[in-house]
Design a protein around this motif. Sequence first.
Motif, PDB file in Angstrom:
ATOM      1  N   LYS A 251       0.777  -1.358  -0.165  1.00 55.19           N
ATOM      2  CA  LYS A 251       0.213   0.354  -0.038  1.00 55.19           C
ATOM      3  C   LYS A 251       0.824   1.206   0.388  1.00 55.19           C
ATOM      4  O   LYS A 251       0.731   2.637  -0.649  1.00 55.19           O
ATOM      5  CB  LYS A 251      -1.177  -0.006   1.327  1.00 55.19           C
ATOM      6  N   GLU A 252       2.029   1.160   0.283  1.00 53.96           N
ATOM      7  CA  GLU A 252       3.115   1.972   0.469  1.00 53.96           C
ATOM      8  C   GLU A 252       3.573   2.861  -0.610  1.00 53.96           C
ATOM      9  O   GLU A 252       3.524   3.726  -1.274  1.00 53.96           O
ATOM     10  CB  GLU A 252       3.851   2.336   1.907  1.00 53.96           C
TER      11      GLU A 252
ATOM     12  N   ASN B  44       1.961   3.694  -3.273  1.00 47.48           N
ATOM     13  CA  ASN B  44       1.441   5.650  -2.986  1.00 47.48           C
ATOM     14  C   ASN B  44       2.735   6.527  -3.230  1.00 47.48           C
ATOM     15  O   ASN B  44       2.935   7.432  -4.411  1.00 47.48           O
ATOM     16  CB  ASN B  44       1.058   6.172  -2.028  1.00 47.48           C
TER      17      ASN B  44
ATOM     18  N   ASN C  77       2.813   6.235  -7.419  1.00 52.40           N
ATOM     19  CA  ASN C  77       1.682   7.441  -7.581  1.00 52.40           C
ATOM     20  C   ASN C  77       2.220   8.443  -7.903  1.00 52.40           C
ATOM     21  O   ASN C  77       2.648   9.543  -8.588  1.00 52.40           O
ATOM     22  CB  ASN C  77       0.629   7.243  -7.201  1.00 52.40           C
TER      23      ASN C  77
ATOM     24  N   THR D  47      -1.412   6.097 -12.553  1.00 56.08           N
ATOM     25  CA  THR D  47      -1.920   5.987 -11.662  1.00 56.08           C
ATOM     26  C   THR D  47      -2.325   4.635 -10.708  1.00 56.08           C
ATOM     27  O   THR D  47      -3.173   3.700 -12.067  1.00 56.08           O
ATOM     28  CB  THR D  47      -2.635   6.974 -10.805  1.00 56.08           C
TER      29      THR D  47
ATOM     30  N   GLY E  76       5.744   8.424   0.466  1.00 58.67           N
ATOM     31  CA  GLY E  76       4.557   8.607  -0.592  1.00 58.67           C
ATOM     32  C   GLY E  76       3.723   9.829  -0.314  1.00 58.67           C
ATOM     33  O   GLY E  76       4.803  10.672  -0.534  1.00 58.67           O
ATOM     34  N   PHE E  77       3.139  10.025  -0.721  1.00 60.93           N
ATOM     35  CA  PHE E  77       2.156  11.208  -0.089  1.00 60.93           C
ATOM     36  C   PHE E  77       1.930  11.486   0.937  1.00 60.93           C
ATOM     37  O   PHE E  77       1.971  13.083   1.258  1.00 60.93           O
ATOM     38  CB  PHE E  77       0.276  10.803  -1.175  1.00 60.93           C
TER      39      PHE E  77
ATOM     40  N   LYS F 286       1.580  15.408   3.373  1.00 59.74           N
ATOM     41  CA  LYS F 286       0.254  15.618   4.726  1.00 59.74           C
ATOM     42  C   LYS F 286       0.712  17.023   5.552  1.00 59.74           C
ATOM     43  O   LYS F 286      -0.287  17.545   5.538  1.00 59.74           O
ATOM     44  CB  LYS F 286       0.595  14.280   5.480  1.00 59.74           C
TER      45      LYS F 286
END
Length: 214
Positions: free
Chosen positions: A113-114, A117, A120, A126, A197-198, A202
Motif C-alpha cells: 500500500k505504501e 502511494n 503514484n 496511477t 509516498g503521499f 500531509k
Amino acid sequence: MTDLTILIAVIALALWPLTFLLLRIRHERKKRRDHLDRMTKEDLEKIGTEELVIAVLKKIGCQPETNEEGHIVFKYQGDDFYIAVEDEARFIMIWNPWWASISIENPALPYLKEIVNLVNVESLVTTIYTADEDEKNVGLHSKCHTLFTPKEGPLDEYLKAMLDHFFITHDSIKENLQQLSNAASESDKQERVKVKGFAAYKDNSTPLPVDDKQ
C-alpha cells in the motif's frame, strides 16, 4: 498419376478455401493499415475518438472489441486493458484492471500500500488497489488519462509508449515490494520500513469542510 499425387491434389483442393480466407483477411488488414497511414492529420481529426482509437490499436497489432459498457477492450503484451473515450474533448482513459493481486493475509500487504502511494507520486500511470472481500484478495489496477489527438504526433507510437509505461509501473511496484520485503525479513526490528509516498505532503493538507451538526 500415382495415388500419392492424387492425395496431395485432394488435400490442396481441400485447404484452398481456408488459405484463400486467410489471405483475404491479411489483405483487408493491410488495406486498413495503409488507409490509416495515408490519412492526413485533418482527416484523422474528422473521425470520432472511438474509431480513431480502434484504428490505432489495430495498427499496433491489437484486436480491439467494444464491450457492453461501450469500452474498447483488448490485450497488450498478454495483459487486459480497456479504454473509455470522450469524443467531445478527445480524451481517453486507459485502464489495466487486475494486473496483480495479493492475499489480505500476506504480511507484505502493508508495504504494498505504501509502495503504490510512492510510485503514484512519480509515475504518469496511477495505480489503485481494491479489496475483494469474497476472495480475500487485494487487486491492483492502473489507469492513465490522456489527450488522444493527431496533433500529438504519430498516434501508434504515442499509444504504444503509454501502454508500455503501464509495465514500467508494474515493475517498479514489484521491485520495491521485493526489496522492502527482503529488508524486513532480514531485520531484527519489529518496526516496519516506512515509505513516505503521499505522506510527504500531509502537512499541507486542507481539512474537508464538514458540518459538525450533521
